[in-house]
Design an enzyme around this catalytic site. Sequence first.
Site, short mmCIF file in Angstrom:
data_model
loop_
_atom_site.label_atom_id
_atom_site.label_comp_id
_atom_site.label_asym_id
_atom_site.label_seq_id
_atom_site.Cartn_x
_atom_site.Cartn_y
_atom_site.Cartn_z
N SER A 33 -12.41 -4.19 -0.08
CA SER A 33 -13.81 -4.48 0.19
C SER A 33 -14.48 -3.36 0.99
O SER A 33 -15.66 -3.07 0.80
CB SER A 33 -13.93 -5.80 0.95
N PHE A 34 -13.73 -2.71 1.90
CA PHE A 34 -14.34 -1.63 2.67
C PHE A 34 -13.39 -0.45 2.82
O PHE A 34 -13.66 0.49 3.55
CB PHE A 34 -14.78 -2.13 4.05
N GLY A 35 -12.26 -0.48 2.14
CA GLY A 35 -11.30 0.61 2.22
C GLY A 35 -10.83 1.03 0.84
O GLY A 35 -10.86 0.24 -0.11
N LYS A 36 -10.43 2.29 0.73
CA LYS A 36 -9.93 2.81 -0.54
C LYS A 36 -8.62 3.56 -0.29
O LYS A 36 -8.32 3.94 0.85
CB LYS A 36 -10.97 3.73 -1.18
N VAL A 37 -7.87 3.76 -1.36
CA VAL A 37 -6.56 4.41 -1.23
C VAL A 37 -6.46 5.55 -2.23
O VAL A 37 -6.87 5.42 -3.38
CB VAL A 37 -5.41 3.41 -1.49
N LYS A 52 -5.15 5.60 3.10
CA LYS A 52 -6.19 4.57 3.07
C LYS A 52 -7.33 5.04 3.97
O LYS A 52 -7.09 5.44 5.11
CB LYS A 52 -5.62 3.24 3.58
N ASP A 146 0.36 -13.08 4.87
CA ASP A 146 -0.27 -12.81 3.56
C ASP A 146 0.75 -12.30 2.55
O ASP A 146 0.49 -11.34 1.82
CB ASP A 146 -1.42 -11.82 3.73
#
Length: 405
Positions: A33-37, A52, A146
């Site tokens: 949602s607010f992070g990318k890798v 990340k 999780d």
Amino acid sequence: MGVNHSSKPPVIDDAEEVNFDHFQILRAIGKGSFGKVCIVQKKDTKKMYAMKYMNKLKCVERNEVRNVFKEMQIMQKLEHPFLVNFWYSFQDEEDMFMVVDLLLGGDLRYHLQQNVHFSESTVKLYVCEIALALDYLQSQQIIHRDIKPDNILLDEHGHAHLTDFNIAAIVKDDMRASSIAGTKPYMAPELFQPFEGTHPSYSFNVDWWSLGITAYELLRGQRPYVMRSSTPTNEILQAFYTTNINYPSSWSAEIKSLLRKLLCIEPEDRISCLSQLQDVPYLLDVNWDAVLQKQLPPGFIPNKRRLNCDPTFELEEMILESKPLHKKKKRLARKLKENNKDNSPQNGQLQHRLECVRRDFIVFNREKLRKDKEETGINVTKEKEKYEETEDGQNNNVPVACISV
């Protein structure tokens, strides 16, 4: 975004903090949602990692900064063969960066979506590997909260590694967690129990329930209970007590027994630690030392000739992303020139919150920590040898009259 082909790796000063410029960006492989890798290569060592990066402004706007900081705080204390281990963290004006182990085998959700059929023996090994990770987390007083196929990554050989500590809880001494967190279809029944005035408390048992749900889903391609993130709590509770879980006749009696012990509604009756799992008849033949050393060959090996993720991530980063990572340097230089133009109160408040993020950010470098530890060990050894030589010298000077014949 190509690889740096220079034959001579750049020299990086040990005293210099690791930063964005120390990595070559190779390609994007995922997003949240607010992070990318993305896949990166450290320029001096040529080692490959997953990086990340999380936009500070989005984190502030969504009140996610605390979770990001907590995840980094937890991960810097952890290191285990079946975790995705944390290596570096740093920041710049736009983003916060976390550099972790690169696992190119893809996550188990991806392989489920590719209609991979996981055999009993393959799932058995996954259960053992993740159980060792959970046992380690329990020793560190951490509840993951999780566990699901999305958060289990495979390495190139097919071994399972647990990732994503964004909603993990630290429980000290005999304390229990109370805040409700997780992904509904994998959350244990005790998390949905009605309560008055305060949240229900729970402990490590919830992770073992999630492991049971995950194992069932890997074997069957669907979960034992039908529920979604939008399903009301009362319906979820009713499902736990009215649904008879369907165990296909083709499954062995031993794995059915294991799953039933992981999927006990009452937490006190559920397998909730490694020693209890090891006592299950299905796992009595397991060489746990061999599992820990990754000496048991997995039944499923990811395709090494392709990247095991959605290829559209790369397209989005290159074409659709408004602030692509590979153009960061130019963008930050331009931003520096345009800075301080907007002096509105709202912008001032936002700038204050962003400044707090910059100030409180945790810089981490596992590589440097290891070097410091090794050097400390070497110094301790040298001091010990020096002391022993002195002692030997003293012992060799024993007066002749004191030597018994």
